[in-house]
Scaffold this active site. Structure first.
Site, PDB file in Angstrom:
ATOM      1  N   ARG A 230       0.869  -1.100  -0.023  1.00  0.00           N
ATOM      2  CA  ARG A 230      -0.035   0.100  -0.023  1.00  0.00           C
ATOM      3  C   ARG A 230       0.957   1.237   0.047  1.00  0.00           C
ATOM      4  NH1 ARG A 230      -3.348  -3.011  -1.431  1.00  0.00           N
ATOM      5  NH2 ARG A 230      -5.463  -3.332  -0.534  1.00  0.00           N
ATOM      6  N   HIS A 278      -1.159  -0.323  -9.957  1.00  0.00           N
ATOM      7  CA  HIS A 278      -1.869  -1.491  -8.973  1.00  0.00           C
ATOM      8  C   HIS A 278      -2.310  -2.719  -9.684  1.00  0.00           C
ATOM      9  CE1 HIS A 278      -3.866  -1.425  -4.811  1.00  0.00           C
ATOM     10  NE2 HIS A 278      -3.721  -2.884  -5.294  1.00  0.00           N
TER      11      HIS A 278
HETATM   12  P1  NAP Z   1      -1.222 -11.196   5.778  1.00  0.00           P
HETATM   13  O1  NAP Z   1      -1.323 -12.749   5.493  1.00  0.00           O
HETATM   14  O2  NAP Z   1      -2.074 -10.694   6.791  1.00  0.00           O
HETATM   15  O3  NAP Z   1       0.251 -11.067   6.235  1.00  0.00           O
HETATM   16  C1  NAP Z   1       0.557  -9.830   6.446  1.00  0.00           C
HETATM   17  C2  NAP Z   1       1.993  -9.949   7.172  1.00  0.00           C
HETATM   18  O4  NAP Z   1       2.637  -8.661   7.488  1.00  0.00           O
HETATM   19  C3  NAP Z   1       2.272 -10.892   8.358  1.00  0.00           C
HETATM   20  O5  NAP Z   1       3.557 -11.649   8.140  1.00  0.00           O
HETATM   21  C4  NAP Z   1       2.522  -9.876   9.122  1.00  0.00           C
HETATM   22  O6  NAP Z   1       3.170 -10.361  10.694  1.00  0.00           O
HETATM   23  C5  NAP Z   1       3.206  -8.673   8.828  1.00  0.00           C
HETATM   24  N1  NAP Z   1       2.796  -7.480   9.713  1.00  0.00           N
HETATM   25  C6  NAP Z   1       1.704  -6.779   9.768  1.00  0.00           C
HETATM   26  N2  NAP Z   1       1.772  -5.559  10.687  1.00  0.00           N
HETATM   27  C7  NAP Z   1       3.069  -5.755  10.909  1.00  0.00           C
HETATM   28  C8  NAP Z   1       4.045  -4.759  11.668  1.00  0.00           C
HETATM   29  N3  NAP Z   1       3.613  -4.051  12.427  1.00  0.00           N
HETATM   30  N4  NAP Z   1       5.293  -5.263  11.821  1.00  0.00           N
HETATM   31  C9  NAP Z   1       5.829  -6.339  11.153  1.00  0.00           C
HETATM   32  N5  NAP Z   1       5.186  -7.130  10.455  1.00  0.00           N
HETATM   33  C10 NAP Z   1       3.884  -6.841  10.227  1.00  0.00           C
HETATM   34  O7  NAP Z   1      -1.562 -10.444   4.426  1.00  0.00           O
HETATM   35  P2  NAP Z   1      -1.079 -10.809   2.763  1.00  0.00           P
HETATM   36  O8  NAP Z   1      -2.647 -11.541   2.383  1.00  0.00           O
HETATM   37  O9  NAP Z   1      -0.013 -11.441   2.747  1.00  0.00           O
HETATM   38  O10 NAP Z   1      -1.372  -9.440   1.976  1.00  0.00           O
HETATM   39  C11 NAP Z   1      -0.616  -8.431   2.559  1.00  0.00           C
HETATM   40  C12 NAP Z   1      -1.096  -7.102   1.997  1.00  0.00           C
HETATM   41  O11 NAP Z   1      -0.765  -6.990   0.454  1.00  0.00           O
HETATM   42  C13 NAP Z   1      -2.501  -6.543   1.948  1.00  0.00           C
HETATM   43  O12 NAP Z   1      -2.815  -6.240   3.127  1.00  0.00           O
HETATM   44  C14 NAP Z   1      -2.575  -5.733   0.769  1.00  0.00           C
HETATM   45  O13 NAP Z   1      -2.601  -4.399   1.234  1.00  0.00           O
HETATM   46  C15 NAP Z   1      -1.744  -6.039  -0.123  1.00  0.00           C
HETATM   47  N6  NAP Z   1      -2.015  -6.439  -1.509  1.00  0.00           N
HETATM   48  C16 NAP Z   1      -1.690  -5.799  -2.396  1.00  0.00           C
HETATM   49  C17 NAP Z   1      -2.014  -6.206  -3.776  1.00  0.00           C
HETATM   50  C18 NAP Z   1      -1.446  -5.493  -4.928  1.00  0.00           C
HETATM   51  O14 NAP Z   1      -1.987  -5.923  -6.215  1.00  0.00           O
HETATM   52  N7  NAP Z   1      -0.586  -4.540  -5.153  1.00  0.00           N
HETATM   53  C19 NAP Z   1      -2.915  -7.356  -4.226  1.00  0.00           C
HETATM   54  C20 NAP Z   1      -3.085  -7.918  -2.728  1.00  0.00           C
HETATM   55  C21 NAP Z   1      -2.713  -7.611  -1.469  1.00  0.00           C
HETATM   56  P3  NAP Z   1       2.911 -11.683  11.547  1.00  0.00           P
HETATM   57  O15 NAP Z   1       3.004 -12.834  10.557  1.00  0.00           O
HETATM   58  O16 NAP Z   1       3.524 -11.501  12.471  1.00  0.00           O
HETATM   59  O17 NAP Z   1       1.182 -11.607  11.628  1.00  0.00           O
END
Ligand code: NAP
Length: 315
Positions: A230, A278
């Site tokens: 993001r 995006h």
């Molecule tokens: P997820 O499964 O919830 O994983 C999030 C990861 O970030 C986890 O490892 C979490 O740690 C870590 N995290 C969160 N807050 C943190 C902090 N304060 N300090 C350190 N680590 C932190 O999410 P996901 O499905 O992988 O998706 C991640 C993001 O990608 C989404 O939220 C979205 O914004 C973005 N996204 C972008 C696109 C695009 O097309 N550009 C598409 C889809 C998603 P823990 O393992 O300890 O919980």
């Protein structure tokens, strides 16, 4: 008695709403999926469940009996930002196809940076014939911010391509072949050894502005950055300063504080920035609709709701 219609809500004027409704209806022919604007007040007042794609918060407030929402987006920060939604059970999309698409994008753009394509493009503009020394993937460390669904799938692809991979999360994670870091101290340690930093964090109160001048300064000179998460996770003006100073080699940005990126923004014209619209991991409507359909079927059969996002943690 048949179930109440399920409203589908997308961002205002989204051209994709009709395609989503078509895919969702195909995946669950027994349900009545109707775009929010096509539902009358009576039907709106009956809805207990809605399917959403980054909806306008004001529209959700017009569904008074709503209990839970299923997002077809993985990032749900806009839903969590509205205090009115604290009454809702918010389910985000967890789709292995999305993780595979993101992992492919991470590999593609990591190779773009690893094989120094931006530098060769600059050389071509100067008609400069000059091979650069080859660096093996085993000599490059790629650092993943976030080791969740998308980060861990990306780590596997990068390892298979031969890179050294490290990753950072909130809680300590243990992934085969990945050097895992956690917490503030862990972040500083990981940044210091990262050649290509890849951001796959959710946008939360803690991650907003995370990549500020002091953190970017911890990356080695000549490092590169990919943001597929993001926009507001990076402090734009700090990024611009570190790019102008020549300390960062190149950045690939797929996400921005304002989208579409306004034409007057500096990122469009900066020679060390690649702008993407995006598109790194778009939801696959067919696979996502099947996942939503399975979750709704289970709810109808058993009353069981899929796991919700943690509103306090913010993801
Ligand atoms: P997820 O499964 O919830 O994983 C999030 C990861 O970030 C986890 O490892 C979490 O740690 C870590 N995290 C969160 N807050 C943190 C902090 N304060 N300090 C350190 N680590 C932190 O999410 P996901 O499905 O992988 O998706 C991640 C993001 O990608 C989404 O939220 C979205 O914004 C973005 N996204 C972008 C696109 C695009 O097309 N550009 C598409 C889809 C998603 P823990 O393992 O300890 O919980």
């Amino acid at each position: 008695m048949s179930n109440a219609p399920i409203p589908f809500l997308a961002a205002n004027e989204s051209p994709e709403a009709a395609e989503w409704v078509g895919a969702l209806r195909a995946a669950m022919p027994d349900e009545r999926i109707v775009t929010f604007k096509d539902l009358n007040e009576e039907a709106r007042s009956e809805a207990r469940l809605a399917i959403v794609a980054n909806p306008d918060p004001a529209d959700l407030r017009r569904l008074p009996r709503l209990c839970w929402v299923h997002s077809v987006w993985a990032g749900v920060e806009r839903l969590l930002a509205d205090p009115e939604n604290s009454r809702l059970h918010i389910v985000r999309l967890l789709d292995p196809q999305l993780a595979a698409t993101m992992a492919e994008a991470v590999l593609a753009w990591s190779l773009f940076l690893h094989r120094e394509m931006p530098a060769y493009a600059r050389q071509q503009a100067q008609q400069l014939w000059q091979p650069r020394p080859y660096i093996r993937p085993q000599q490059r460390t790629l650092g993943l911010l976030g080791l969740g669904a998308l980060g861990s799938a990306s780590a596997e692809r990068l390892l298979a391509a031969g890179f050294k991979v490290c990753g950072w999360s909130r809680q300590q994670r243990f992934l085969p072949g990945v050097e895992c870091f956690a917490g503030d101290a862990g972040l500083a340690g990981m940044l210091a050894r990262t050649d290509i930093l890849i951001c796959l964090l959710p946008l939360t109160l803690e991650t907003r502005g995370l990549l500020s001048a002091d953190r970017l300064a911890r990356l080695p000179t000549g490092a590169s950055l990919i943001n597929f998460a993001r926009g507001p996770i990076i402090v734009d003006e700090d990024l611009r300063a570190v790019l102008d100073s020549g300390r960062l080699e190149h950045v690939v940005l797929d996400v921005f504080a304002r989208e579409p990126l306004p034409t007057d923004q500096w990122q469009w014209r900066h020679p060390r920035v690649t702008v993407l619209p995006h598109c790194s991991a778009q939801t696959d409507r067919e696979t996502a609709s099947r996942i939503v359909a399975d979750n709704i079927r289970r709810y109808r059969d058993t009353g069981e709701l899929p796991a919700s996002v943690d509103a306090v943690r913010g993801y």
